[in-house]
Design an enzyme around this catalytic site. Structure first.
Site, PDB file in Angstrom:
ATOM      1  N   LYS A  53       0.835  -1.206   0.000  1.00  0.00           N
ATOM      2  CA  LYS A  53       0.000   0.000   0.000  1.00  0.00           C
ATOM      3  C   LYS A  53       0.867   1.253   0.000  1.00  0.00           C
ATOM      4  O   LYS A  53       0.614   2.205  -0.746  1.00  0.00           O
ATOM      5  CB  LYS A  53      -0.925  -0.005   1.235  1.00  0.00           C
ATOM      6  N   GLN A  97      -4.310  -1.120   9.775  1.00  0.00           N
ATOM      7  CA  GLN A  97      -4.307  -2.457   9.172  1.00  0.00           C
ATOM      8  C   GLN A  97      -4.929  -3.471  10.135  1.00  0.00           C
ATOM      9  O   GLN A  97      -4.602  -3.499  11.323  1.00  0.00           O
ATOM     10  CB  GLN A  97      -2.858  -2.857   8.803  1.00  0.00           C
ATOM     11  N   ASP A 120     -10.887   3.290   4.276  1.00  0.00           N
ATOM     12  CA  ASP A 120     -11.159   1.849   4.230  1.00  0.00           C
ATOM     13  C   ASP A 120     -12.660   1.582   4.127  1.00  0.00           C
ATOM     14  O   ASP A 120     -13.072   0.472   3.795  1.00  0.00           O
ATOM     15  CB  ASP A 120     -10.649   1.194   5.525  1.00  0.00           C
TER      16      ASP A 120
HETATM   17  N1  GUN Z   1      -6.898  -6.413   6.397  1.00  0.00           N
HETATM   18  C1  GUN Z   1      -7.283  -7.144   5.338  1.00  0.00           C
HETATM   19  N2  GUN Z   1      -7.830  -6.371   4.384  1.00  0.00           N
HETATM   20  C2  GUN Z   1      -7.792  -5.102   4.868  1.00  0.00           C
HETATM   21  C3  GUN Z   1      -8.207  -3.854   4.328  1.00  0.00           C
HETATM   22  O1  GUN Z   1      -8.744  -3.740   3.226  1.00  0.00           O
HETATM   23  N3  GUN Z   1      -7.973  -2.773   5.137  1.00  0.00           N
HETATM   24  C4  GUN Z   1      -7.408  -2.875   6.370  1.00  0.00           C
HETATM   25  N4  GUN Z   1      -7.243  -1.758   7.076  1.00  0.00           N
HETATM   26  N5  GUN Z   1      -7.022  -4.028   6.890  1.00  0.00           N
HETATM   27  C5  GUN Z   1      -7.202  -5.135   6.129  1.00  0.00           C
END
Ligand code: GUN
Length: 317
Positions: A53, A97, A120
């Site tokens: 990311k 995350q 998100d």
């Molecule tokens: N863990 C797995 N997928 C995601 C996501 O799309 N965003 C976040 N913040 N954590 C995750």
């Protein structure tokens, strides 16, 4: 005939290039889209996702503000950091995350993130807006799946979509979005309590596997000509790889591709789309601030004009 393998990497690259151009336009106006990325602990999969990311953010010309917290960080410290980032004007998005260590309440954390910075799409306000079809930040993986379907020319109108998995991140939101008028699917959600899974999946025109378990979908579970979207990212030990593992999805790719009409690979299918949608949401959060700033300036100007107007007398009220 073998299925068309959907190149999620290429589709995501095109979207990211377009986002990069829009970032340049914002920069000309003095705004650099900035995402704060918070990682708690050192789960290898989470570290890998966050690294991907951050790399994508920088490539798109955005700013990444990283926070790496110890596994045992007290919950109140994480909440305090989020509060600070909520108030920081130069930060447009905040991502924590998931999953979080068990001593931290995911619910409290997601609730703390300002909905305007919730790129998100996990804050209950954004989840609720999505549910009733109002404009909101959409969760990145479900949104990425919708874009993949659209860009691949897969017809959703009237289709039976079967989703395996009921997570808050993928299964539930993608099911809600596919039922909306724009996509017009009839949706069935399957999970570990589903009794006749194969029977249901065989009636799917669109089959979305988000179970988090390899070989959840085998060829005998797929209708001829179905579109199969594999959301799984599973690490399988593999001594021949430098990392010691290889990635595999939830679908038996080699066999299912002989039955399906479209299929996404792992890696290179849904994963890159998740990142592209995160960039898109971060750009949008920054654009919203830019519009807000302009409007505030206009209001201030209007306010200045008002100040020049003499106060209304009782007769004019
Ligand atoms: N863990 C797995 N997928 C995601 C996501 O799309 N965003 C976040 N913040 N954590 C995750």
């Amino acid at each position: 005939m073998s299925a068309t393998v959907i190149d999620g990497k290429k589709i995501a690259e095109d979207i990211r290039a377009d986002i990069g151009k829009k970032v340049l336009e914002l920069k000309k106006r003095g705004i650099i889209p900035c995402l704060a990325v918070i990682l708690v602990g050192s789960d290898p999969a989470s570290v890998s996702y966050v690294t991907g990311k951050k790399k994508a953010l920088v490539e798109a010309g955005m700013k990444d503000l990283s926070f790496r917290l110890q596994e045992d960080v007290p919950e109140h410290e994480l909440l305090r950091l989020i509060k600070k980032l909520n108030e920081e004007k130069s930060v447009h998005g905040i991502l924590v995350q998931l999953p979080l260590p068990v001593h931290i309440s995911e619910e409290k954390v997601l609730l703390e993130i300002s909905p305007e910075k919730d790129v998100d799409g996990f804050h209950p306000l954004n989840v609720g807006k999505m549910m009733i079809g109002k404009k909101a930040f959409l969760p990145c993986t479900p949104h990425g799946i919708l874009v993949l379907l659209k860009k691949s020319g897969i017809k959703t109108d009237g289709a039976h979509a079967v989703v395996i998995g009921r997570s808050n991140i993928v299964g539930k939101p993608v099911s809600v979005l596919l039922t909306q008028k724009e996509y017009n699917c009839t949706v069935t959600i399957c999970h570990t309590g589903t009794k006749n899974l194969s029977e249901i999946t065989r009636s799917a025109d669109i089959l979305i596997a988000a179970a988090g378990k390899p070989l959840t979908v085998t060829a005998d579970m797929v209708k001829s000509g179905a579109a199969v979207i594999d959301v799984g990212v599973n690490r399988i030990p593999d001594g021949s790889k430098k990392s010691g593992f290889r990635l595999t999805g939830d679908v038996d790719f080699e066999r299912v591709k002989e039955v399906a009409s479209y299929i996404t690979p792992v890696p290179g299918g849904v994963g890159p789309m998740t990142i592209a949608m995160l960039l898109s949401n971060t750009l949008e959060a920054a654009q919203n601030v830019a519009v807000g700033t302009r409007e505030t300036a206009q209001n201030a100007a209007a306010g200045a004009d008002l100040k020049k107007t003499p106060p209304a007398s009782p007769e004019t009220l």
